[in-house]
Design an enzyme around this catalytic site. Structure first.
Site, PDB file in Angstrom:
ATOM      1  N   PHE A 389       0.847  -1.187   0.000  1.00 58.15           N
ATOM      2  CA  PHE A 389       0.000   0.000   0.000  1.00 58.15           C
ATOM      3  C   PHE A 389       0.888   1.243   0.000  1.00 58.15           C
ATOM      4  O   PHE A 389       1.738   1.411   0.873  1.00 58.15           O
ATOM      5  CB  PHE A 389      -0.903   0.011   1.228  1.00 58.15           C
ATOM      6  CG  PHE A 389      -2.083  -0.930   1.131  1.00 58.15           C
ATOM      7  CD1 PHE A 389      -2.122  -1.921   0.173  1.00 58.15           C
ATOM      8  CD2 PHE A 389      -3.141  -0.818   2.017  1.00 58.15           C
ATOM      9  CE1 PHE A 389      -3.197  -2.795   0.093  1.00 58.15           C
ATOM     10  CE2 PHE A 389      -4.217  -1.677   1.942  1.00 58.15           C
ATOM     11  CZ  PHE A 389      -4.266  -2.673   0.978  1.00 58.15           C
ATOM     12  N   GLU A 390       0.675   2.108  -0.957  1.00 59.17           N
ATOM     13  CA  GLU A 390       1.485   3.318  -1.097  1.00 59.17           C
ATOM     14  C   GLU A 390       0.577   4.534  -1.186  1.00 59.17           C
ATOM     15  O   GLU A 390      -0.651   4.432  -1.072  1.00 59.17           O
ATOM     16  CB  GLU A 390       2.385   3.200  -2.332  1.00 59.17           C
ATOM     17  CG  GLU A 390       3.351   2.021  -2.295  1.00 59.17           C
ATOM     18  CD  GLU A 390       4.242   1.938  -3.525  1.00 59.17           C
ATOM     19  OE1 GLU A 390       4.277   2.909  -4.300  1.00 59.17           O
ATOM     20  OE2 GLU A 390       4.892   0.888  -3.713  1.00 59.17           O
TER      21      GLU A 390
END
Length: 603
Positions: A389-390
């Site tokens: 997750f970015e």
């Protein structure tokens, strides 16, 4: 009526004697008044560490000191001025004198909550110990005052010692009663949950492990972390208020569970992890899964992405022929997965990436995430899941300040979803994470919006997820690339481009660190077998590439304590699991430089 007699002259000695007696009487009265004064600052010389003080960033040192054997050293960083404070009980409408000795540039000493005029004094430049002093009078109803010291932004470390607050002591009453009802709750390999009954008049509770005070909390529950697997521990709790600490409660014992490897038993002691562009080419060219060399122990299929940011509905679309002319068929792809698994490799689906923002804002999105990810795993027979997750996938609400007890829906729902998937597939399910440094190591300085607001709510936002799943986590490989400078445990900023950055960032994970500088709120260390260092495979792959010689320096320092340069690690970890890279495709594009160096180093 008799006239008054003229005043007779007295001998000069008599007058001197009377004056002396009067002076003596005044001195006696003054001494009696001062006898009621006391030094109300607790542990003002820092001889007992930081006991009694709450510091955003600070530690005790044995040199330099002004008196005794210890002093405070605190380092301002970013928006934190390294404030150390304590609250003392005072008497209303009374005069107090605050003093202390400091060293450094722009060092402050002051008092707040006086009920009249808050005061402070400061040293603009003190290359050696300098005494600061100020006075104040409490208000007519003031019973508590906070004294503090702090530095100034970007000016480096300061020192403080022998801080005192002199004046009449306040009415502190009696210590609270002994807590009862102490009981253990959930027990893992590294944590024990405790609960107890509330005590009237208590402002906090001191928690003891094997006779040593390990933390102070305000509520009636806590989870003691950082424990050793398969070990028996004894716990007690005492109630605290301004008058002091009660006797300790009855003892309860708990034995931690056996160490879990998070489903990583099928991964070699030193593993090479890489991302395979399975749904796009990205300029590096498409690499068939069957053509990935056997050196790669964990292959992350990049990427599964959501149908919308908040849907939780994850889809895995393989690279189209128009972009990847040499893409294999679904049947060939599944056969390659089976062949890799037969050779002892792990093949995972990676969720997220740069373009795949995932925000599980609702329980419905959480449940859809579980079902859709399960469908991908089942269709391709995969070994597990990687969370990449970015961007804005994870951020903390303003009132979410404790990484051990998160309340933000996107955090809570992700934790719940991952625990559900782990339970569904069992102990052999491989769970990995690839956060950016902004979401992990930056948490040493900043966590969420901060106590006073204004910070990026994403700062440190991965910490509650990692912590909640530390017993289920197979590998954490933080992306040590595309990162700005990050402060390490040496309170110095470290930048990409050499071994130093990887050493400092990895040392933080293996040592643990206070979150947002709070010494009472420490993110516990992870096991070395859970850590792989994330690096770009080539200059084309991302910012932060380092050549093989620098890769080897980082490995030598962390596993052998050689080639460490200026950074001193807090241990030596020969069981460090290995390396992760973005990506297998880019490494192939660079003639397998990253893989070949890994093979040569670990044999």
């Amino acid at each position: 009526m008799e006239r008054s007699r003229p005043l007779a002259r007295r001998p000069l000695v008599t007058l001197f004697t009377a004056a002396a007696l009067a002076a003596s009487g005044m001195t006696a009265l003054s001494s009696a008044a001062r006898a009621a004064d006391a030094d109300l600052a607790r542990n003002g010389g820092f001889e007992s560490g930081l006991d009694g003080w709450t510091c955003t960033a600070g530690k005790t040192v044995t040199s330099p000191v002004h008196g005794g054997t210890a002093a405070l050293e605190a380092t301002p960083a970013g928006a934190d001025n390294a404030r150390c404070a304590q609250t003392v009980t005072v008497k209303p409408d009374s005069r107090y004198t605050l003093t202390g000795h400091v060293r450094g540039t722009y060092v402050y000493l002051g008092a707040r909550g006086t009920g009249t005029t808050d005061v402070s004094t400061w040293a603009q430049s003190a290359p050696d110990w300098q005494r600061l002093t100020t006075t104040f009078r409490t208000g007519p109803s003031t019973t508590r005052v906070t004294i503090y010291t702090h530095g100034w932004y970007g000016t480096g470390a300061y020192h403080a010692d022998d801080i005192s607050l002199t004046g009449p002591g306040g009415e502190t009453g009696q210590p609270p009663a002994v807590p009862d009802g102490l009981a253990t709750g959930s027990v893992t390999s590294t944590t024990v949950a405790l609960t107890w009954s509330p005590v009237p008049g208590a402002t906090g509770y001191a928690v003891y492990r094997d006779g040593t005070r390990v933390r102070t909390v305000t509520g009636t529950s806590t989870t003691v972390t950082g424990l050793t697997p398969s070990t028996a521990y004894a716990f007690q709790v005492a109630a605290v208020n301004d008058a002091g600490e009660s006797a300790r409660s009855a003892t309860v014992t708990a034995t931690t569970a056996e160490q879990s490897d998070g489903g990583g038993s099928g991964i070699p002691a030193h593993a090479l992890v890489g991302y395979l562009h399975a749904s796009f080419a990205n300029g590096s060219g498409y690499t068939r899964l069957a053509d990935v060399p056997d050196s790669w122990d964990v292959i992350d299929l990049a990427f599964g992405e959501p149908t919308s940011v908040t849907s939780g509905d994850i889809r895995f679309e393989r690279c189209p022929v128009t972009e990847c002319p040499n893409v294999e068929s679904d049947a060939e792809f599944k056969a390659a997965i089976e062949a890799k698994q037969a050779a002892g490799k792990k093949v995972l689906i990676s969720i997220g990436g740069q373009n795949g923002q995932v925000q599980l804002t609702t329980t419905a999105a959480r449940d859809k995430f579980v079902s859709s990810v399960s469908a991908i795993i089942d269709e391709y027979g995969l070994d597990g899941l990687d969370i990449d997750f970015e961007g804005h996938s994870l951020s903390l609400n303003a009132d979410d300040t404790d990484f051990k007890n998160p309340t933000t829906p996107v955090i809570v729902n992700l934790i719940s979803a991952l625990k559900t998937l782990k339970a569904r597939y069992g102990e052999d399910f491989v769970l990995t994470m690839a956060p950016e440094t902004f979401f992990v190591q930056l948490g040493y300085q900043y966590y969420g919006t901060g106590k006073w607001g204004g910070q990026d709510p994403r700062a440190g936002a991965y910490l509650p997820v990692i912590h909640a799943l530390r017993d289920d986590l197979t590998l954490l490989h933080v992306q040590d690339y595309n990162s700005g400078p990050i402060m390490g445990l040496d309170n110095q900023y470290h930048s990409m481009g050499g071994a130093d950055f990887h050493i400092a960032m990895t040392d933080m994970l293996l040592t643990g660190f206070p979150v947002a500088g709070d010494a009472a709120n420490v993110f516990p260390p992870l096991r070395p077998d859970q850590i792989a260092i994330g690096m770009p495979a080539s200059t084309n792959a991302g910012n932060g590439y380092v050549p093989p010689a620098e890769v080897n320096k980082a490995l030598n320092c962390l596993t052998r304590k050689t080639d460490c340069g200026s950074y001193e690690t807090h241990g030596t970890w020969p069981a460090l699991r290995g390396l992760m890279t973005w990506s297998i495709n880019w490494d192939r594009y660079s003639n397998w430089e990253f893989q070949k160096n890994f093979d040569a180093y670990f044999g």
